[in-house]
Design a protein around this motif. Sequence first.
Motif, PDB file in Angstrom:
ATOM      1  N   ILE A 248       0.864  -1.179   0.000  1.00 47.12           N
ATOM      2  CA  ILE A 248       0.000   0.000   0.000  1.00 47.12           C
ATOM      3  C   ILE A 248       0.902   1.231   0.000  1.00 47.12           C
ATOM      4  CG2 ILE A 248      -1.737   1.300   1.284  1.00 47.12           C
ATOM      5  CD1 ILE A 248      -2.797  -1.355   2.335  1.00 47.12           C
TER       6      ILE A 248
ATOM      7  N   LEU B 295       1.460   5.137   0.317  1.00 47.89           N
ATOM      8  CA  LEU B 295       0.820   6.257   0.997  1.00 47.89           C
ATOM      9  C   LEU B 295       1.523   7.574   0.686  1.00 47.89           C
ATOM     10  CD1 LEU B 295       0.210   4.785   4.576  1.00 47.89           C
ATOM     11  CD2 LEU B 295      -1.387   4.860   2.647  1.00 47.89           C
TER      12      LEU B 295
ATOM     13  N   THR C 139      -2.193   0.634  -4.735  1.00 51.31           N
ATOM     14  CA  THR C 139      -1.995  -0.667  -4.100  1.00 51.31           C
ATOM     15  C   THR C 139      -1.449  -1.644  -5.133  1.00 51.31           C
ATOM     16  OG1 THR C 139      -4.205  -1.529  -4.597  1.00 51.31           O
ATOM     17  CG2 THR C 139      -3.941  -0.269  -2.547  1.00 51.31           C
TER      18      THR C 139
ATOM     19  N   CYS D 266      -4.067   6.854   0.500  1.00 50.82           N
ATOM     20  CA  CYS D 266      -3.553   5.725  -0.282  1.00 50.82           C
ATOM     21  C   CYS D 266      -3.544   6.119  -1.759  1.00 50.82           C
ATOM     22  CB  CYS D 266      -4.418   4.494  -0.060  1.00 50.82           C
ATOM     23  SG  CYS D 266      -4.012   3.110  -1.141  1.00 50.82           S
TER      24      CYS D 266
END
Length: 483
Positions: A380, A382, A465, A462
């Motif tokens: 993930i 960020l 992914t 986010c």
Amino acid sequence: MAAKSPITVAHGDGIGPEIMDAVLKILDAAGAQLAIETIEIGEKVYKKGVPSGIEDKSWESLRRTKCFFKAPITTPQGGGFKSLNVTVRKSLALFANVRPCVSYHPYVRTTQPSMNMVIVRENEEDLYAGIEHQQTDNVVQCLKLISHTGSERIIRYAFEYARANGRKKVTCISKDNIMKLTDGLFHKIFDKVAKEYAPAIETNHLIVDIGAAKIAAAPHIFDVVVTENLYGDIISDIAAEVAGSVGLCGSSNIGLNGAMFEAIHGSAPDIAGKGIANPSGLLNAAVMMLQHLHQEKVAENIHNAWLRTIEDGIHTGDIFNPQVSARRANTKEFADAVIERLNHAPRFFKPVVFGEGGTIKMPEVSLPAPATKKLEGVDIFLHWRGQGAVEVLAGQLKSLSNSLKLSSIDSRGLLVWPDAASKTEAGDHWRCRFTAANDTAPVTQEQIIHLLQSISKAGLDCVKTENLYSFDGVRGFTVAQGQ
């Protein structure tokens, strides 16, 4: 008389119309059997508001003839105009760019008189897929896509080209010491295909750094080079420059259902209209086109006449050298000199003979067999500029997931948590890897979705992914530097 081969011709921009007229005159004089359809592309089309530089009616011609003979064009700066070459290559699935780079010493200046190599470049994948995103204030990304089928197709084509043209060695160039999955796949497939052509064709592999250096310093050690899109773009220009003049090189772009042929140089607007441009690059592209159209004898006649012209010292200004040149010719004069030498073999250079090794067998490839695919976790990414050390972010993330474990955090590939040698905080882009809570626990899509929901509710941004998978038990993802 043999049926004429349909081709689509674009005269291009800048010096394009001048050199195209010269080359078409030579083709006609040599008896090339061509049914020509003419289209307009490039600057004028861009200025009509067509961002691709080519109109729909021109696409109809290309799909009908399946052979595009193209002079250089000018792409206007700014305004979001797309590269016409990239558009045509992708739209017509022209997977192979083939560029011979040959020294014509002593008539053309070069430091490498014995150079005679061909670069076969993958044309559709790699970073040139053009998939880019800005993810944070500080970081943008470009995706490098390498496929099994794309790699196998270009590698098989390179070996087939070598076999059909009497070449004895194929060199693979990649960077798999760093990019172990993408370039590693390319190298792995090369090694597999190479076994099918051994021992008739010798093979070796070089990392692109040393490969580029050796092309510049010792190109005589190469015969055929096969490589990925970006590396091929770079090393083919290095090779052309080392050979003596970019103006002499032509290239072909080959697909299963079409082809494009062009000079490698640009439209040179600074000398447009002066009648002094060298048509040799486009002429050598035309020779490649005639081979593709199975008019090998016409191709031989033209290329041998061109070699004889170079030998006789009739040179355009870009390669003129008072020590070896007999006459400085303009574009038209050079074309006329080639025509005068049709049916005359070169005396110093070895006359070319095309097709002795047979035709190139176009590669047939298929998707690899399905593997056992297992979800192992998720990365993930960020956008985080929070206060305090990265341990603050790690603590927050650990509190958000009970079913998945935070395994690592890195910044642009460098491990920063846990127990990292580097404690850099100068960034806003963080890859946070979550894996199974223990060695026996499975990872599910539902767990990942729940985690993403928790991250969103916590106010964390986010930006991307990437699910982590293994294939037949082999990890399909890399780890951070320092991990």
